[in-house]
Design a protein around this motif. Structure first.
Motif, PDB file in Angstrom:
ATOM      1  N   MET A 140       4.199  -5.252   4.510  1.00  0.00           N
ATOM      2  CA  MET A 140       3.460  -4.690   3.379  1.00  0.00           C
ATOM      3  C   MET A 140       2.563  -3.557   3.878  1.00  0.00           C
ATOM      4  N   PRO A 141       2.531  -2.413   3.150  1.00  0.00           N
ATOM      5  CA  PRO A 141       1.706  -1.280   3.586  1.00  0.00           C
ATOM      6  C   PRO A 141       0.236  -1.665   3.728  1.00  0.00           C
ATOM      7  N   PHE A 142      -0.361  -1.154   4.786  1.00  0.00           N
ATOM      8  CA  PHE A 142      -1.776  -1.417   5.062  1.00  0.00           C
ATOM      9  C   PHE A 142      -2.580  -0.318   4.383  1.00  0.00           C
ATOM     10  N   ARG A 143      -2.817  -0.473   3.064  1.00  0.00           N
ATOM     11  CA  ARG A 143      -3.438   0.574   2.269  1.00  0.00           C
ATOM     12  C   ARG A 143      -4.448  -0.011   1.284  1.00  0.00           C
ATOM     13  N   ILE A 144      -5.470   0.793   0.980  1.00  0.00           N
ATOM     14  CA  ILE A 144      -6.407   0.482  -0.096  1.00  0.00           C
ATOM     15  C   ILE A 144      -6.481   1.717  -0.987  1.00  0.00           C
ATOM     16  N   ARG A 145      -6.063   1.579  -2.227  1.00  0.00           N
ATOM     17  CA  ARG A 145      -6.073   2.690  -3.170  1.00  0.00           C
ATOM     18  C   ARG A 145      -7.366   2.651  -3.988  1.00  0.00           C
ATOM     19  N   PRO A 146      -8.102   3.761  -4.020  1.00  0.00           N
ATOM     20  CA  PRO A 146      -9.381   3.766  -4.741  1.00  0.00           C
ATOM     21  C   PRO A 146      -9.244   3.688  -6.260  1.00  0.00           C
ATOM     22  N   ASP A 147      -8.066   4.033  -6.791  1.00  0.00           N
ATOM     23  CA  ASP A 147      -7.890   4.035  -8.242  1.00  0.00           C
ATOM     24  C   ASP A 147      -7.450   2.683  -8.790  1.00  0.00           C
ATOM     25  N   ARG A 148      -7.526   1.658  -7.935  1.00  0.00           N
ATOM     26  CA  ARG A 148      -7.181   0.304  -8.376  1.00  0.00           C
ATOM     27  C   ARG A 148      -8.351  -0.631  -8.070  1.00  0.00           C
ATOM     28  N   SER A 149      -8.237  -1.867  -8.504  1.00  0.00           N
ATOM     29  CA  SER A 149      -9.293  -2.845  -8.261  1.00  0.00           C
ATOM     30  C   SER A 149      -9.548  -2.973  -6.763  1.00  0.00           C
ATOM     31  N   PHE A 150     -10.800  -2.716  -6.356  1.00  0.00           N
ATOM     32  CA  PHE A 150     -11.124  -2.779  -4.922  1.00  0.00           C
ATOM     33  C   PHE A 150     -10.934  -4.195  -4.390  1.00  0.00           C
ATOM     34  N   THR A 151     -11.348  -5.176  -5.173  1.00  0.00           N
ATOM     35  CA  THR A 151     -11.177  -6.562  -4.736  1.00  0.00           C
ATOM     36  C   THR A 151      -9.706  -6.883  -4.515  1.00  0.00           C
ATOM     37  N   ALA A 152      -8.864  -6.506  -5.467  1.00  0.00           N
ATOM     38  CA  ALA A 152      -7.431  -6.789  -5.358  1.00  0.00           C
ATOM     39  C   ALA A 152      -6.802  -6.043  -4.186  1.00  0.00           C
ATOM     40  N   GLU A 153      -7.193  -4.778  -3.990  1.00  0.00           N
ATOM     41  CA  GLU A 153      -6.641  -3.984  -2.906  1.00  0.00           C
ATOM     42  C   GLU A 153      -7.055  -4.535  -1.541  1.00  0.00           C
ATOM     43  N   PHE A 154      -8.295  -4.965  -1.422  1.00  0.00           N
ATOM     44  CA  PHE A 154      -8.778  -5.536  -0.166  1.00  0.00           C
ATOM     45  C   PHE A 154      -8.027  -6.831   0.135  1.00  0.00           C
ATOM     46  N   ARG A 155      -7.917  -7.677  -0.867  1.00  0.00           N
ATOM     47  CA  ARG A 155      -7.189  -8.941  -0.660  1.00  0.00           C
ATOM     48  C   ARG A 155      -5.741  -8.684  -0.260  1.00  0.00           C
ATOM     49  N   LYS A 156      -5.116  -7.708  -0.897  1.00  0.00           N
ATOM     50  CA  LYS A 156      -3.710  -7.412  -0.602  1.00  0.00           C
ATOM     51  C   LYS A 156      -3.548  -6.888   0.817  1.00  0.00           C
ATOM     52  N   ALA A 157      -4.455  -5.998   1.249  1.00  0.00           N
ATOM     53  CA  ALA A 157      -4.356  -5.434   2.598  1.00  0.00           C
ATOM     54  C   ALA A 157      -4.557  -6.497   3.667  1.00  0.00           C
ATOM     55  N   GLN A 213     -14.613   9.062  -4.958  1.00  0.00           N
ATOM     56  CA  GLN A 213     -15.071   9.322  -6.320  1.00  0.00           C
ATOM     57  C   GLN A 213     -14.141  10.266  -7.058  1.00  0.00           C
ATOM     58  N   ALA A 214     -13.572  11.241  -6.332  1.00  0.00           N
ATOM     59  CA  ALA A 214     -12.675  12.206  -6.964  1.00  0.00           C
ATOM     60  C   ALA A 214     -11.418  11.552  -7.505  1.00  0.00           C
ATOM     61  N   GLN A 215     -10.986  10.465  -6.872  1.00  0.00           N
ATOM     62  CA  GLN A 215      -9.758   9.813  -7.316  1.00  0.00           C
ATOM     63  C   GLN A 215      -9.974   8.785  -8.414  1.00  0.00           C
ATOM     64  N   VAL A 216     -11.232   8.477  -8.695  1.00  0.00           N
ATOM     65  CA  VAL A 216     -11.489   7.477  -9.742  1.00  0.00           C
ATOM     66  C   VAL A 216     -12.223   8.092 -10.936  1.00  0.00           C
ATOM     67  N   SER A 217     -12.570   9.384 -10.842  1.00  0.00           N
ATOM     68  CA  SER A 217     -13.305  10.007 -11.928  1.00  0.00           C
ATOM     69  C   SER A 217     -12.358  10.495 -13.032  1.00  0.00           C
TER      70      SER A 217
END
Length: 302
Positions: A1-18, A298-302
């Motif tokens: 699974m890719p080791f990534r955290i996308r800022p435009d998604r739920s931070f909690t979910a992305e952290f757990r997934k990574a 911030q630029a990716q979530v604004s």
């Protein structure tokens, strides 16, 4: 699974997934061992380093969980470190032999390699519990995977941007401090600290690649080269420590003299190269760099 955290998604979910993805990869590697036992241990330890780096990135928000999981994963990794370290020492001596400065040194290092192989084989025979340990580790990793499901980050994207920026800044500042300590005294501990912070820094560039893929990839590569340099220095330090702690493995005094001379020579050469590379990797002001990370988020979530 890719080791990534996308800022435009739920931070909690992305952290757990990574984190969960790295732990599941580690479990699979130890259970299947596609490339053998030693490589499986090596690969699983790399997975755990990435997980520990991510926990350090967000430590300010979840200090108790970070401390708990860092301790758990450090203990698990150390439980299987002896055999892998024994193999790494052989690789280090082989590297010295490949760079031998004359024929006599090359022959001496060849005999040193044989002595290290005998030590490794003896350890394998004596370490009757290694397979038993291997069967227990996946359960510890499954517990770690379950623990990450308890991780939750409050607030919205702006808060998460600040959290990530703070963790980034803290790591870069510690790396700069380690560089200064290395230049002042060149102690093994200072270089080891620099290596750990460089590993964190590399992990952050991988995990936060979506912020700016081209720049993150470029910085990841140069940071990896620094980690490799520092890794070789660390291996030389460990080999030197082994000679002092277990001289019985090296009965030929002349061979030992050649080994120590080669270690000192390559330590000095490697430390200078590593410091030059570290100055390149950590050239940016940590505060300004962290501010850029926050703005990119911030630029990716604004």
């Amino acid at each position: 699974m890719p080791f990534r955290i996308r800022p435009d998604r739920s931070f909690t979910a992305e952290f757990r997934k990574a984190v969960g993805g790295q732990l599941r990869d580690a479990i699979h590697t130890l259970e299947e061992m596609p490339d053998g036992k030693h490589e499986a241990i090596h690969d699983f330890r790399k997975n755990l380093k990435r997980v520990r780096s991510l926990y350090r990135l967000v430590a300010e928000e979840i200090p108790e969980i970070q401390e708990q999981e860092n301790g758990r994963l450090r203990e698990v990794a150390q439980s299987l470190s002896a055999m892998r370290d024994a193999a790494a020492l052989i690789e280090t001596a082989a590297h010295l032999k490949a760079k031998a400065r004359n024929g006599e040194e090359k022959k001496a290092l060849g005999r040193i390699i044989e002595a290290l192989k005998a030590r490794r084989d003896h350890m394998a025979e004596a370490e009757a519990t290694i397979d038993q340990k291997l069967t227990k580790v996946p359960d510890h990793l499954k517990a770690a995977a379950a623990a990450v499901e308890d991780v939750h980050f409050n607030g919205g994207p702006q808060r998460h941007a600040r959290l990530v920026a703070k963790g980034w800044r803290k790591t870069a500042l510690k790396a700069r401090e380690a560089i200064a300590q290395c230049r002042n005294g060149e102690s093994a501990e200072a270089f080891h600290t620099l290596r750990k912070r460089a590993q964190d820094y590399r992990a952050y560039h991988a995990a936060l690649r979506p912020l700016w893929p081209a720049a993150m990839d470029a910085k990841y590569e140069v940071t990896s080269s620094l980690v490799d340099l520092l890794g070789r220095i660390h291996d030389l330090d460990v080999l030197c420590e082994l000679v002092e702690a277990e001289p019985r493995h090296f009965s030929n005094a002349d061979d030992l003299a050649y080994l120590l001379d080669a270690i000192i020579f390559h330590q000095q050469e490697g430390r200078q190269a590593a410091l030059e590379r570290a100055e390149e990797v950590f050239a940016d002001d940590p505060r300004e760099e962290a501010d850029r990370i926050e703005l990119l988020w911030q630029a990716q979530v604004s």
